[in-house]
Design a protein around this motif. Structure first.
Motif, PDB file in Angstrom:
ATOM      1  N   MET A 134      -3.168  -3.768 -17.851  1.00 15.38           N
ATOM      2  CA  MET A 134      -3.616  -3.304 -19.101  1.00 15.38           C
ATOM      3  C   MET A 134      -4.962  -2.156 -18.731  1.00 15.38           C
ATOM      4  O   MET A 134      -5.480  -2.725 -17.477  1.00 15.38           O
ATOM      5  CB  MET A 134      -4.225  -4.361 -19.863  1.00 15.38           C
ATOM      6  N   ILE A 135      -5.086  -1.142 -19.310  1.00 16.70           N
ATOM      7  CA  ILE A 135      -6.176  -0.320 -19.026  1.00 16.70           C
ATOM      8  C   ILE A 135      -7.472  -0.373 -19.947  1.00 16.70           C
ATOM      9  O   ILE A 135      -8.328   0.124 -19.861  1.00 16.70           O
ATOM     10  CB  ILE A 135      -5.805   1.076 -18.982  1.00 16.70           C
ATOM     11  N   GLY A 136      -7.364  -1.087 -20.795  1.00 13.42           N
ATOM     12  CA  GLY A 136      -8.249  -1.504 -21.798  1.00 13.42           C
ATOM     13  C   GLY A 136      -7.869  -2.257 -23.133  1.00 13.42           C
ATOM     14  O   GLY A 136      -6.694  -2.773 -23.124  1.00 13.42           O
ATOM     15  N   ILE A 137      -8.934  -2.783 -23.763  1.00 11.30           N
ATOM     16  CA  ILE A 137      -8.481  -3.850 -24.833  1.00 11.30           C
ATOM     17  C   ILE A 137      -9.161  -3.043 -26.114  1.00 11.30           C
ATOM     18  O   ILE A 137      -9.576  -1.944 -26.235  1.00 11.30           O
ATOM     19  CB  ILE A 137      -9.050  -5.175 -24.792  1.00 11.30           C
ATOM     20  N   ASN A 138      -8.701  -3.649 -27.301  1.00 14.97           N
ATOM     21  CA  ASN A 138      -9.055  -3.130 -28.622  1.00 14.97           C
ATOM     22  C   ASN A 138     -10.459  -3.375 -29.313  1.00 14.97           C
ATOM     23  O   ASN A 138     -11.103  -2.383 -29.939  1.00 14.97           O
ATOM     24  CB  ASN A 138      -7.902  -3.258 -29.662  1.00 14.97           C
ATOM     25  N   VAL A 139     -10.657  -4.411 -29.133  1.00 14.33           N
ATOM     26  CA  VAL A 139     -11.903  -4.986 -29.708  1.00 14.33           C
ATOM     27  C   VAL A 139     -12.642  -5.887 -28.514  1.00 14.33           C
ATOM     28  O   VAL A 139     -11.967  -6.401 -27.720  1.00 14.33           O
ATOM     29  CB  VAL A 139     -11.660  -5.905 -30.932  1.00 14.33           C
ATOM     30  N   PRO A 140     -13.944  -5.941 -28.727  1.00 16.95           N
ATOM     31  CA  PRO A 140     -14.618  -6.653 -27.503  1.00 16.95           C
ATOM     32  C   PRO A 140     -14.354  -8.071 -27.568  1.00 16.95           C
ATOM     33  O   PRO A 140     -13.943  -8.843 -28.660  1.00 16.95           O
ATOM     34  CB  PRO A 140     -16.081  -6.829 -28.123  1.00 16.95           C
ATOM     35  N   ARG A 148      -7.946 -14.608 -18.835  1.00 20.63           N
ATOM     36  CA  ARG A 148      -7.681 -14.560 -17.689  1.00 20.63           C
ATOM     37  C   ARG A 148      -8.349 -13.474 -16.785  1.00 20.63           C
ATOM     38  O   ARG A 148      -8.827 -12.365 -17.500  1.00 20.63           O
ATOM     39  CB  ARG A 148      -6.160 -14.012 -17.563  1.00 20.63           C
ATOM     40  N   LYS A 149      -8.528 -13.622 -15.610  1.00 25.69           N
ATOM     41  CA  LYS A 149      -9.504 -12.729 -14.681  1.00 25.69           C
ATOM     42  C   LYS A 149      -9.189 -11.534 -14.814  1.00 25.69           C
ATOM     43  O   LYS A 149     -10.183 -10.577 -14.591  1.00 25.69           O
ATOM     44  CB  LYS A 149      -9.681 -13.377 -13.432  1.00 25.69           C
ATOM     45  N   GLU A 150      -7.935 -10.970 -14.898  1.00 22.52           N
ATOM     46  CA  GLU A 150      -7.438  -9.841 -14.757  1.00 22.52           C
ATOM     47  C   GLU A 150      -7.990  -9.049 -16.010  1.00 22.52           C
ATOM     48  O   GLU A 150      -8.092  -7.856 -16.017  1.00 22.52           O
ATOM     49  CB  GLU A 150      -6.080  -9.502 -14.898  1.00 22.52           C
ATOM     50  N   ALA A 151      -8.236  -9.501 -17.107  1.00 23.49           N
ATOM     51  CA  ALA A 151      -8.861  -8.820 -18.240  1.00 23.49           C
ATOM     52  C   ALA A 151     -10.170  -8.682 -18.574  1.00 23.49           C
ATOM     53  O   ALA A 151     -10.794  -8.246 -19.556  1.00 23.49           O
ATOM     54  CB  ALA A 151      -7.973  -9.515 -19.787  1.00 23.49           C
ATOM     55  N   LEU A 152     -10.766  -9.420 -17.630  1.00 23.35           N
ATOM     56  CA  LEU A 152     -12.325  -9.765 -18.067  1.00 23.35           C
ATOM     57  C   LEU A 152     -13.367  -8.447 -18.214  1.00 23.35           C
ATOM     58  O   LEU A 152     -14.221  -8.368 -18.957  1.00 23.35           O
ATOM     59  CB  LEU A 152     -13.094 -10.947 -17.216  1.00 23.35           C
ATOM     60  N   ALA A 197      -1.570  -5.293 -27.599  1.00 23.79           N
ATOM     61  CA  ALA A 197      -2.362  -5.803 -26.692  1.00 23.79           C
ATOM     62  C   ALA A 197      -2.323  -7.268 -26.086  1.00 23.79           C
ATOM     63  O   ALA A 197      -2.292  -7.536 -25.012  1.00 23.79           O
ATOM     64  CB  ALA A 197      -3.770  -5.222 -26.940  1.00 23.79           C
ATOM     65  N   VAL A 198      -2.421  -7.912 -27.228  1.00 23.83           N
ATOM     66  CA  VAL A 198      -2.286  -9.606 -26.837  1.00 23.83           C
ATOM     67  C   VAL A 198      -1.062  -9.841 -26.234  1.00 23.83           C
ATOM     68  O   VAL A 198      -0.805 -10.812 -25.320  1.00 23.83           O
ATOM     69  CB  VAL A 198      -2.624 -10.350 -28.240  1.00 23.83           C
ATOM     70  N   THR A 199       0.151  -8.965 -26.675  1.00 26.99           N
ATOM     71  CA  THR A 199       1.317  -9.331 -26.114  1.00 26.99           C
ATOM     72  C   THR A 199       1.479  -8.949 -24.756  1.00 26.99           C
ATOM     73  O   THR A 199       2.000  -9.882 -23.716  1.00 26.99           O
ATOM     74  CB  THR A 199       2.548  -8.802 -27.228  1.00 26.99           C
ATOM     75  N   LEU A 200       1.024  -7.933 -24.437  1.00 30.68           N
ATOM     76  CA  LEU A 200       0.933  -7.377 -23.228  1.00 30.68           C
ATOM     77  C   LEU A 200       0.170  -8.258 -22.265  1.00 30.68           C
ATOM     78  O   LEU A 200       0.545  -8.401 -21.047  1.00 30.68           O
ATOM     79  CB  LEU A 200       0.620  -6.105 -23.050  1.00 30.68           C
ATOM     80  N   TYR A 201      -0.827  -8.627 -22.675  1.00 30.45           N
ATOM     81  CA  TYR A 201      -2.005  -9.601 -22.160  1.00 30.45           C
ATOM     82  C   TYR A 201      -1.162 -10.701 -21.569  1.00 30.45           C
ATOM     83  O   TYR A 201      -1.343 -11.511 -20.364  1.00 30.45           O
ATOM     84  CB  TYR A 201      -3.257  -9.954 -22.792  1.00 30.45           C
ATOM     85  N   ALA A 202      -0.335 -11.068 -22.202  1.00 32.84           N
ATOM     86  CA  ALA A 202       0.519 -12.532 -22.044  1.00 32.84           C
ATOM     87  C   ALA A 202       1.255 -12.232 -20.689  1.00 32.84           C
ATOM     88  O   ALA A 202       1.683 -13.370 -20.052  1.00 32.84           O
ATOM     89  CB  ALA A 202       1.253 -13.166 -23.318  1.00 32.84           C
ATOM     90  N   ILE A 203       2.100 -11.159 -20.713  1.00 32.47           N
ATOM     91  CA  ILE A 203       2.885 -10.999 -19.729  1.00 32.47           C
ATOM     92  C   ILE A 203       2.776 -10.010 -18.424  1.00 32.47           C
ATOM     93  O   ILE A 203       3.165 -10.310 -17.333  1.00 32.47           O
ATOM     94  CB  ILE A 203       4.189 -10.415 -20.381  1.00 32.47           C
TER      95      ILE A 203
END
Length: 348
Positions: free
Chosen positions: A69-75, A85-89, A58-64
């Motif tokens: 991304m449709i979700g994250i793993n941990v808060p 980044r605002k796209e992931a907030l 997820a962190v790798t996808l977040y960078a590029i």
């Protein structure tokens, strides 16, 4: 017949290649990829809704491609949101199937309508079970190999082709390879007996650590530190238990800690005060905002982390403007411009 195309700057050792695959009329266009596990998989030609099923992925996808991304793993930690980044907030927390965070719920994942799942190759003993699990909700799975920092350079090149960000991926891959080369060249001739003796304290009490041969401690080894806990990795999760008496006997000159409360505990403890690094006051917190520079999760942040460590361990061999390099790295990989105040907070 499918037509193939070449991955930009991808070394021969990488067995991840992509090919376009024509689809029958009336169906969504797909293409065939050979992922980093060597599997041929049909995926959407331009996947828009992607889930990284483990934090390193997820962190790798977040960078590029954070917008995919449709979700994250941990808060996310609230005090670090200014560094995201605002796209992931506002992404929902969906869990992980790799031991960090709560376990994934397939129905919850399906409700998010993903068109591609990316899984962490190194964590899984049985890839088929992972693939079968997501097949129940009709979503293809590809694997990223992220065992070492070298792997991240290859993973970015592969993922750049998956999401159509080849130029950006090439820049990230080049940064990682350059950081590895410079650190290795600067420290390669340090004899084993002269390497800085380092203890890696991972828990609040300082008594959980990982072997020198564990992937969790790879940055210490790359930066030519001697991780004093010499052994073979017994589990992927790690966090082996050790006693203060063992640490005293191993005589670390420096302690790297992942828990900010540990230095105060060590300085106030009669037992810990017998440890050489505690006596000399050499206890250093690992930066972790918004992602950890070394571990948990392991990620491309290590490309910055190894430079920080090499400078910390051997400042004359590896001089570094840590502030300038941190700003450069965060701009490239995390898409944020940090202020001097941000840097100070990151390094506290």
């Amino acid at each position: 017949m499918p037509s193939t195309f070449r991955l930009a700057r991808l070394p021969l050792l990488l067995c991840a290649s992509l090919a376009l695959l024509a689809c029958a009329p009336g169906h969504a266009q797909t293409r065939e990829v050979t992922d980093m596990a060597g599997r041929k998989v049909a995926i959407p030609a331009d996947p828009k809704r992607i889930f990284g099923a483990a934090p390193p992925v997820a962190v790798t996808l977040y960078a590029i491609a954070p917008e995919r991304m449709i979700g994250i793993n941990v808060p996310m930690r609230g005090d670090e949101k200014s560094l995201y980044r605002k796209e992931a907030l506002d992404l929902p927390v969906l869990g992980s199937n790799a031991g960090m965070g709560r376990q994934l719920n397939l129905e919850e994942i399906a409700a998010m309508r993903p068109d591609l799942i990316i899984a962490w190759l190194g964590f899984y003993q049985e890839k088929a079970k992972v693939v079968e699990s997501f097949a129940k909700i009709g979503v293809p799975v590809i694997f990223l190999k992220l065992d070492t920092l070298d792997d991240y350079a290859d993973a970015f090149a592969f993922l750049g082709q998956v999401v159509g960000r080849e130029a950006k991926a090439a820049e990230m891959s080049a940064y990682i390879r350059d950081a590895l080369l410079r650190v290795r060249e600067a420290t390669a001739d340090i004899p084993p007996a002269e390497r800085l003796r380092v203890y890696y304290a991972e828990s609040a009490d300082g008594l959980a650590t990982d072997c020198d041969k564990s992937f969790h401690t790879e940055p210490i080894v790359i930066a030519a530190g001697d991780n004093i806990y010499h052994c073979e990795q017994s589990s992927h999760v790690g966090m082996d238990k050790i006693s203060v008496e063992q640490i005293v006997a191993l005589k670390p000159s420096l302690i790297l800690t992942q828990d900010k409360s540990f230095p105060a505990l060590a300085k106030s403890s009669a037992l810990w005060r017998n440890v050489e690094a505690v006596k000399s006051g050499r206890i250093v917190n690992v930066p972790h905002a918004p992602f950890n520079w070394l571990d948990r999760p392991p990620s491309y942040m290590r490309a910055l982390g190894i430079q920080w460590l090499a400078n910390l361990f051997y400042p004359s061999r590896f001089p570094l403007d840590v502030k300038a390099e941190t700003k450069k790295f965060y701009r490239l990989f995390l898409g944020v411009d940090i202020s001097d105040a941000d840097f100070t907070r990151i390094m506290e």
